[in-house]
Design a protein around this motif. Structure first.
Motif, mmCIF file in Angstrom:
data_model
loop_
_atom_site.group_PDB
_atom_site.id
_atom_site.type_symbol
_atom_site.label_atom_id
_atom_site.label_comp_id
_atom_site.label_asym_id
_atom_site.label_seq_id
_atom_site.Cartn_x
_atom_site.Cartn_y
_atom_site.Cartn_z
ATOM 1 N N LEU A 86 0.841 -1.186 0.000
ATOM 2 C CA LEU A 86 0.000 0.000 0.000
ATOM 3 C C LEU A 86 0.883 1.245 0.000
ATOM 4 C CD1 LEU A 86 -3.133 0.173 0.219
ATOM 5 C CD2 LEU A 86 -2.827 0.563 2.647
ATOM 6 N N PRO A 87 0.694 2.147 -0.949
ATOM 7 C CA PRO A 87 1.456 3.396 -0.912
ATOM 8 C C PRO A 87 1.134 4.188 0.359
ATOM 9 C CG PRO A 87 0.406 3.114 -3.055
ATOM 10 C CD PRO A 87 -0.161 2.063 -2.132
ATOM 11 N N SER A 88 2.049 5.023 0.779
ATOM 12 C CA SER A 88 1.882 5.800 2.014
ATOM 13 C C SER A 88 0.624 6.651 1.997
ATOM 14 C CB SER A 88 3.104 6.685 2.248
ATOM 15 O OG SER A 88 4.245 5.891 2.471
ATOM 16 N N ARG A 89 0.307 7.257 0.861
ATOM 17 C CA ARG A 89 -0.906 8.091 0.789
ATOM 18 C C ARG A 89 -2.173 7.258 1.004
ATOM 19 N NH1 ARG A 89 -0.699 13.250 0.031
ATOM 20 N NH2 ARG A 89 1.159 14.186 -0.863
ATOM 21 N N GLU A 90 -2.197 6.040 0.472
ATOM 22 C CA GLU A 90 -3.365 5.179 0.671
ATOM 23 C C GLU A 90 -3.462 4.716 2.125
ATOM 24 O OE1 GLU A 90 -4.247 2.076 -2.175
ATOM 25 O OE2 GLU A 90 -3.234 3.234 -3.731
ATOM 26 N N PHE A 91 -2.326 4.440 2.757
ATOM 27 C CA PHE A 91 -2.323 4.079 4.172
ATOM 28 C C PHE A 91 -2.865 5.250 4.998
ATOM 29 C CE2 PHE A 91 0.099 3.868 8.261
ATOM 30 C CZ PHE A 91 -0.585 2.789 8.799
ATOM 31 N N ALA A 92 -2.401 6.450 4.699
ATOM 32 C CA ALA A 92 -2.890 7.645 5.393
ATOM 33 C C ALA A 92 -4.392 7.808 5.177
ATOM 34 C CB ALA A 92 -2.143 8.887 4.921
ATOM 35 N N SER A 93 -4.841 7.590 3.968
ATOM 36 C CA SER A 93 -6.263 7.707 3.649
ATOM 37 C C SER A 93 -7.081 6.696 4.461
ATOM 38 C CB SER A 93 -6.480 7.497 2.152
ATOM 39 O OG SER A 93 -7.840 7.529 1.831
ATOM 40 N N HIS A 94 -6.566 5.491 4.589
ATOM 41 C CA HIS A 94 -7.256 4.462 5.374
ATOM 42 C C HIS A 94 -7.404 4.915 6.826
ATOM 43 C CE1 HIS A 94 -8.620 0.421 6.429
ATOM 44 N NE2 HIS A 94 -7.842 0.516 7.497
ATOM 45 N N LEU A 95 -6.320 5.432 7.398
ATOM 46 C CA LEU A 95 -6.385 5.921 8.781
ATOM 47 C C LEU A 95 -7.386 7.071 8.904
ATOM 48 C CD1 LEU A 95 -2.644 5.944 9.950
ATOM 49 C CD2 LEU A 95 -4.349 4.135 10.177
ATOM 50 N N GLY A 96 -7.334 7.999 7.954
ATOM 51 C CA GLY A 96 -8.248 9.135 7.982
ATOM 52 C C GLY A 96 -9.703 8.712 7.860
ATOM 53 N N LYS A 97 -9.992 7.757 6.995
ATOM 54 C CA LYS A 97 -11.369 7.270 6.832
ATOM 55 C C LYS A 97 -11.857 6.606 8.112
ATOM 56 C CE LYS A 97 -11.179 6.552 1.869
ATOM 57 N NZ LYS A 97 -10.980 5.575 0.791
ATOM 58 N N ARG A 98 -11.016 5.795 8.716
ATOM 59 C CA ARG A 98 -11.418 5.112 9.954
ATOM 60 C C ARG A 98 -11.651 6.134 11.066
ATOM 61 N NH1 ARG A 98 -14.136 1.875 10.032
ATOM 62 N NH2 ARG A 98 -13.410 0.618 11.764
ATOM 63 N N ARG A 99 -10.807 7.152 11.137
ATOM 64 C CA ARG A 99 -11.006 8.235 12.117
ATOM 65 C C ARG A 99 -12.344 8.915 11.872
ATOM 66 N NH1 ARG A 99 -7.696 13.153 10.536
ATOM 67 N NH2 ARG A 99 -9.315 12.976 8.959
ATOM 68 N N ASP A 100 -12.607 9.258 10.611
ATOM 69 C CA ASP A 100 -13.833 9.967 10.255
ATOM 70 C C ASP A 100 -15.089 9.123 10.484
ATOM 71 O OD1 ASP A 100 -12.118 11.995 9.537
ATOM 72 O OD2 ASP A 100 -12.349 11.683 7.372
ATOM 73 N N GLN A 101 -14.944 7.807 10.429
ATOM 74 C CA GLN A 101 -16.063 6.902 10.675
ATOM 75 C C GLN A 101 -16.283 6.670 12.170
ATOM 76 O OE1 GLN A 101 -14.695 3.573 8.357
ATOM 77 N NE2 GLN A 101 -15.626 4.329 6.472
ATOM 78 N N GLY A 102 -15.419 7.241 12.994
ATOM 79 C CA GLY A 102 -15.596 7.134 14.443
ATOM 80 C C GLY A 102 -15.028 5.878 15.069
ATOM 81 N N ALA A 103 -14.105 5.223 14.388
ATOM 82 C CA ALA A 103 -13.484 4.029 14.980
ATOM 83 C C ALA A 103 -12.775 4.435 16.275
ATOM 84 C CB ALA A 103 -12.481 3.413 14.006
ATOM 85 N N PRO A 104 -12.953 3.671 17.340
ATOM 86 C CA PRO A 104 -12.315 4.037 18.609
ATOM 87 C C PRO A 104 -10.810 3.810 18.613
ATOM 88 C CG PRO A 104 -13.499 1.974 18.854
ATOM 89 C CD PRO A 104 -13.807 2.497 17.475
ATOM 90 N N ALA A 105 -10.367 2.772 17.899
ATOM 91 C CA ALA A 105 -8.941 2.440 17.912
ATOM 92 C C ALA A 105 -8.586 1.614 16.687
ATOM 93 C CB ALA A 105 -8.585 1.661 19.181
ATOM 94 N N LEU A 106 -7.340 1.728 16.308
ATOM 95 C CA LEU A 106 -6.790 0.937 15.219
ATOM 96 C C LEU A 106 -5.464 0.385 15.708
ATOM 97 C CD1 LEU A 106 -6.977 1.717 11.530
ATOM 98 C CD2 LEU A 106 -4.817 0.960 12.476
ATOM 99 N N ALA A 107 -5.276 -0.915 15.580
ATOM 100 C CA ALA A 107 -4.062 -1.564 16.063
ATOM 101 C C ALA A 107 -3.294 -2.179 14.902
ATOM 102 C CB ALA A 107 -4.415 -2.645 17.085
ATOM 103 N N LEU A 108 -2.045 -1.796 14.757
ATOM 104 C CA LEU A 108 -1.140 -2.425 13.808
ATOM 105 C C LEU A 108 -0.352 -3.462 14.589
ATOM 106 C CD1 LEU A 108 -1.483 0.623 12.655
ATOM 107 C CD2 LEU A 108 0.428 -0.064 11.225
ATOM 108 N N VAL A 109 -0.221 -4.668 14.034
ATOM 109 C CA VAL A 109 0.383 -5.759 14.781
ATOM 110 C C VAL A 109 1.571 -6.344 14.037
ATOM 111 C CG1 VAL A 109 -0.018 -8.024 15.819
ATOM 112 C CG2 VAL A 109 -1.836 -6.331 15.817
ATOM 113 N N ILE A 110 2.703 -6.407 14.740
ATOM 114 C CA ILE A 110 3.915 -7.067 14.256
ATOM 115 C C ILE A 110 4.045 -8.359 15.048
ATOM 116 C CG2 ILE A 110 6.424 -6.921 14.042
ATOM 117 C CD1 ILE A 110 6.064 -3.817 14.153
#
Length: 160
Positions: free
Chosen positions: A83-107
Motif C-alpha cells: 500500500l502506498p503511504s498516501r493510501e495508508f494515510a487515507s485508510h487511517l483518515g477514513k477510519r477516524r472519520d467513521q468514528g473508529a475508537p482504535a486501530l491496532a497495527l500488529v507485528i
C-alpha cells in the motif's frame, strides 16, 4: 481515534528503540491536531512454547486479548498487501472519520502471526516481500504512522 502499534518481543535499549520512539512521539504531536487521540507502543512477551505453531497460537491469544474493544486490527505480514503511504494515510483518515475508537497495527513474533490474528485483521499489509528484523519493522511502522499523520495534516514531510 487511538493508534496502537503492537509488537511481539521487547525492545532492547539502543538506537533502534530510540528511533521508533522518536517517530511515535512525532506522530503523537502531529496527530493530536487532526483528531487522533494518540499513538501507543505496546510490546508483548514472546511465547516460550517449543513448537512454532504453539508459539504463534500463544502470541495470537495475547494480541487478541490485549486489543481494546472495537479496535480494528491491521496485521503486518510479508504476504500482505503493498500500500502506498498516501493510501495508508487515507485508510487511517477514513477510519477516524467513521468514528473508529482504535486501530491496532500488529507485528508478530519471530515465527510470524498466528492464524487467529490474520483472520481477525481487516487488512494485512506488507512493507515488501523481503523479511526484515522485527526492530526494523517497528521503526518502519512507526515512521509510516508519522508519515500518515503529516499527509493528513498537509505537512510537507511527505513528498510525491
Amino acid at each position: 481515534m487511538r493508534l496502537i502499534l503492537f509488537c511481539v518481543g521487547r525492545s532492547k535499549a539502543g538506537a533502534e528503540k530510540e528511533l521508533a520512539l522518536r517517530y511515535i512521539e512525532r506522530a503523537n504531536a502531529s496527530g493530536r491536531a487532526i483528531g487522533f487521540a494518540g499513538v501507543e507502543l505496546r510490546e508483548l512477551d514472546e511465547s516460550r512454547a517449543r513448537r512454532p505453531n504453539d508459539r504463534k497460537a500463544d502470541e495470537a491469544k495475547a494480541i487478541l486479548g490485549a486489543l481494546p474493544p472495537g479496535a480494528e486490527l491491521i496485521a503486518l505480514d510479508e504476504g500482505g498487501k503493498l500500500l502506498p503511504s498516501r493510501e495508508f494515510a487515507s485508510h487511517l483518515g477514513k477510519r477516524r472519520d467513521q468514528g473508529a475508537p482504535a486501530l491496532a497495527l500488529v507485528i508478530g513474533g519471530a515465527d510470524g502471526l498466528g492464524a487467529d490474528v490474520r483472520a481477525a485483521a481487516s487488512l494485512t499489509l506488507s512493507f515488501g516481500p523481503m523479511t526484515f528484523p522485527h526492530q526494523l519493522v517497528k521503526i518502519i511502522a512507526a515512521e509510516q504512522i508519522y508519515r500518515a499523520m503529516t499527509i493528513l495534516a498537509g505537512h510537507p514531510y511527505h513528498r510525491d
